[in-house]
Write a protein that holds these residues in place. Structure first.
Motif, mmCIF file in Angstrom:
data_model
loop_
_atom_site.group_PDB
_atom_site.id
_atom_site.type_symbol
_atom_site.label_atom_id
_atom_site.label_comp_id
_atom_site.label_asym_id
_atom_site.label_seq_id
_atom_site.Cartn_x
_atom_site.Cartn_y
_atom_site.Cartn_z
ATOM 1 N N ASN A 44 -27.997 -31.281 -9.152
ATOM 2 C CA ASN A 44 -28.384 -30.860 -10.718
ATOM 3 C C ASN A 44 -27.169 -31.306 -11.392
ATOM 4 O O ASN A 44 -25.995 -30.883 -11.009
ATOM 5 C CB ASN A 44 -28.747 -29.552 -11.078
ATOM 6 N N CYS A 45 -27.308 -32.262 -12.188
ATOM 7 C CA CYS A 45 -26.101 -32.816 -13.117
ATOM 8 C C CYS A 45 -26.296 -32.666 -14.660
ATOM 9 O O CYS A 45 -27.699 -32.907 -14.902
ATOM 10 C CB CYS A 45 -26.042 -34.149 -12.716
ATOM 11 N N SER A 238 -21.913 -27.863 -3.380
ATOM 12 C CA SER A 238 -20.585 -28.513 -3.887
ATOM 13 C C SER A 238 -20.822 -28.257 -5.249
ATOM 14 O O SER A 238 -21.959 -28.324 -5.825
ATOM 15 C CB SER A 238 -20.279 -29.858 -3.324
ATOM 16 N N VAL A 239 -19.606 -27.976 -6.102
ATOM 17 C CA VAL A 239 -19.589 -28.180 -7.458
ATOM 18 C C VAL A 239 -18.596 -29.463 -7.927
ATOM 19 O O VAL A 239 -17.328 -29.431 -7.281
ATOM 20 C CB VAL A 239 -19.176 -26.912 -8.205
ATOM 21 N N SER A 240 -19.110 -30.387 -8.577
ATOM 22 C CA SER A 240 -18.059 -31.400 -8.850
ATOM 23 C C SER A 240 -17.953 -31.315 -10.491
ATOM 24 O O SER A 240 -19.011 -31.257 -11.290
ATOM 25 C CB SER A 240 -18.727 -32.626 -8.477
ATOM 26 N N THR A 241 -16.843 -31.638 -11.123
ATOM 27 C CA THR A 241 -16.379 -31.779 -12.529
ATOM 28 C C THR A 241 -15.733 -32.811 -12.685
ATOM 29 O O THR A 241 -14.606 -33.300 -11.909
ATOM 30 C CB THR A 241 -15.825 -30.257 -12.996
ATOM 31 N N GLY A 242 -15.666 -33.602 -13.834
ATOM 32 C CA GLY A 242 -14.975 -34.671 -14.364
ATOM 33 C C GLY A 242 -15.999 -35.679 -15.231
ATOM 34 O O GLY A 242 -16.184 -35.131 -16.324
ATOM 35 N N TYR A 243 -15.867 -36.839 -14.933
ATOM 36 C CA TYR A 243 -16.744 -37.617 -15.930
ATOM 37 C C TYR A 243 -17.392 -38.859 -15.144
ATOM 38 O O TYR A 243 -17.173 -39.192 -13.892
ATOM 39 C CB TYR A 243 -15.504 -38.409 -16.852
ATOM 40 N N GLU A 244 -18.516 -39.289 -15.784
ATOM 41 C CA GLU A 244 -19.168 -40.208 -15.095
ATOM 42 C C GLU A 244 -18.950 -41.408 -16.391
ATOM 43 O O GLU A 244 -18.852 -41.201 -17.555
ATOM 44 C CB GLU A 244 -20.688 -39.866 -14.969
ATOM 45 N N THR A 252 -18.554 -36.477 -19.992
ATOM 46 C CA THR A 252 -18.077 -35.270 -19.093
ATOM 47 C C THR A 252 -19.161 -34.891 -18.227
ATOM 48 O O THR A 252 -20.480 -34.885 -18.590
ATOM 49 C CB THR A 252 -17.367 -34.122 -19.928
ATOM 50 N N ALA A 253 -18.880 -34.687 -17.006
ATOM 51 C CA ALA A 253 -20.205 -34.267 -16.063
ATOM 52 C C ALA A 253 -19.928 -32.961 -15.336
ATOM 53 O O ALA A 253 -18.693 -32.749 -14.798
ATOM 54 C CB ALA A 253 -20.462 -35.422 -15.389
ATOM 55 N N THR A 254 -20.660 -32.169 -14.926
ATOM 56 C CA THR A 254 -20.742 -31.198 -13.881
ATOM 57 C C THR A 254 -21.910 -31.226 -13.058
ATOM 58 O O THR A 254 -23.216 -31.404 -13.533
ATOM 59 C CB THR A 254 -20.946 -29.930 -14.507
ATOM 60 N N ARG A 255 -21.674 -31.364 -11.624
ATOM 61 C CA ARG A 255 -23.013 -31.603 -10.800
ATOM 62 C C ARG A 255 -22.653 -30.403 -9.572
ATOM 63 O O ARG A 255 -21.736 -30.522 -9.152
ATOM 64 C CB ARG A 255 -22.644 -32.960 -10.157
#
Length: 266
Positions: A44-45, A238-244, A252-255
């Motif tokens: 989920n993003c 996992s939790v990923s944050t940053g940008y796409e 900005t993105a949170t996956r």
């Protein structure tokens, strides 16, 4: 006295050699061996740009076979085939469904890239630890587009490890609770022994990946065969944050991603 000391040293050397061989269990590849790997991924993003937000959810299943076409004392040559690849993406009230047994929609760049993965059969050479030395006919795909699929792409490059092999020496003599840390410039992983029995060892891990578009924190567990170093099962969240970057636009993105992997030797 001197003779007793020399004898003692020789016994110590033999003991250490035995422990080393036990700790560094390796697969003895044979021509005709087949390894199967299946990975289920749910992702989920949420991507945002100003007041705009885009929610993307995906679910995929990838099943692969690794067949040994040649083997020696030093390692093996394998051909990797994708037996099944399915992917479902939900975004902006629309759904895209891809199945490798059906033709890709030529108007969909994502499906075209998924088709490349499904129809390409790379050939690799590895040593008995599962470290890759050479790769032929790997698929070239658009990583940015495939980020929407949630797929966990296999890293087929010289120096990388086969995904179904542990990337550290397996030591069944380790005790529950023992932990160690593996550091690289962009990645830190802490492993902890959760359980040990005669055939398998279960290890939990926490990984931090920094310095990329998306910084990630991963929690997971792996069940490893003590004799071969094969990862029988793997679970991770996992939790990923940053940008796409999509079409030149930065979001900005949170996956959040959950992965379940099962491996076996036929």
């Amino acid at each position: 006295m001197r003779a007793a000391l020399i004898k003692s040293n020789w016994l110590l050397i033999i003991l250490l050699a035995y422990i080393s061989n036990t700790a560094c269990a390796q697969v003895r590849f044979k021509k005709g061996d087949e390894f199967q790997r299946q990975v289920l991924t749910r992702s989920n993003c949420v991507m945002q740009r100003g007041g705009q937000s885009l929610h993307v959810s995906s679910s995929s299943i990838v099943a692969k076979t690794y067949k040994v076409t040649d083997a020696s004392e030093n390692g093996a040559t394998m051909i990797i085939t994708t037996d099944k690849l399915t992917d479902t993406i939900n975004a902006m009230d629309q759904t895209m469904i891809y199945h490798s047994e059906k033709p890709a929609d030529p108007a969909s760049d994502i499906q075209v890239n998924l088709q490349k993965i499904a129809k390409t059969s790379p050939t690799i050479t590895v040593n008995n630890k599962g470290e890759i030395f050479n790769v032929k006919r790997a698929a070239t795909v658009n990583d940015t587009l495939l980020s929407f699929t949630g797929l966990q792409l296999e890293r087929l490059v010289p120096g990388a490890m086969l995904q179904f092999m542990a990337n550290f020496a397996v030591n069944p003599s380790l005790k529950k609770g023992y932990s160690w840390t593996d550091n690289t410039p962009s990645k830190t992983t802490t492993y902890t022994v959760y359980a040990v029995n005669g055939r398998t060892i279960t290890i939990t891990y926490k990984t931090s990946i920094l310095g990329q578009n998306l910084n990630s924190r991963i929690n997971g567990s792996i069940l490893i065969d003590n004799n071969t170093g094969i990862i029988l099962k793997r679970y991770s969240q996992s939790v990923s944050t940053g940008y796409e970057i999509v079409n030149g636009i930065v979001y900005t993105a949170t996956r959040r991603t959950a992965v379940t992997e099962v491996n076996l030797k036929k």
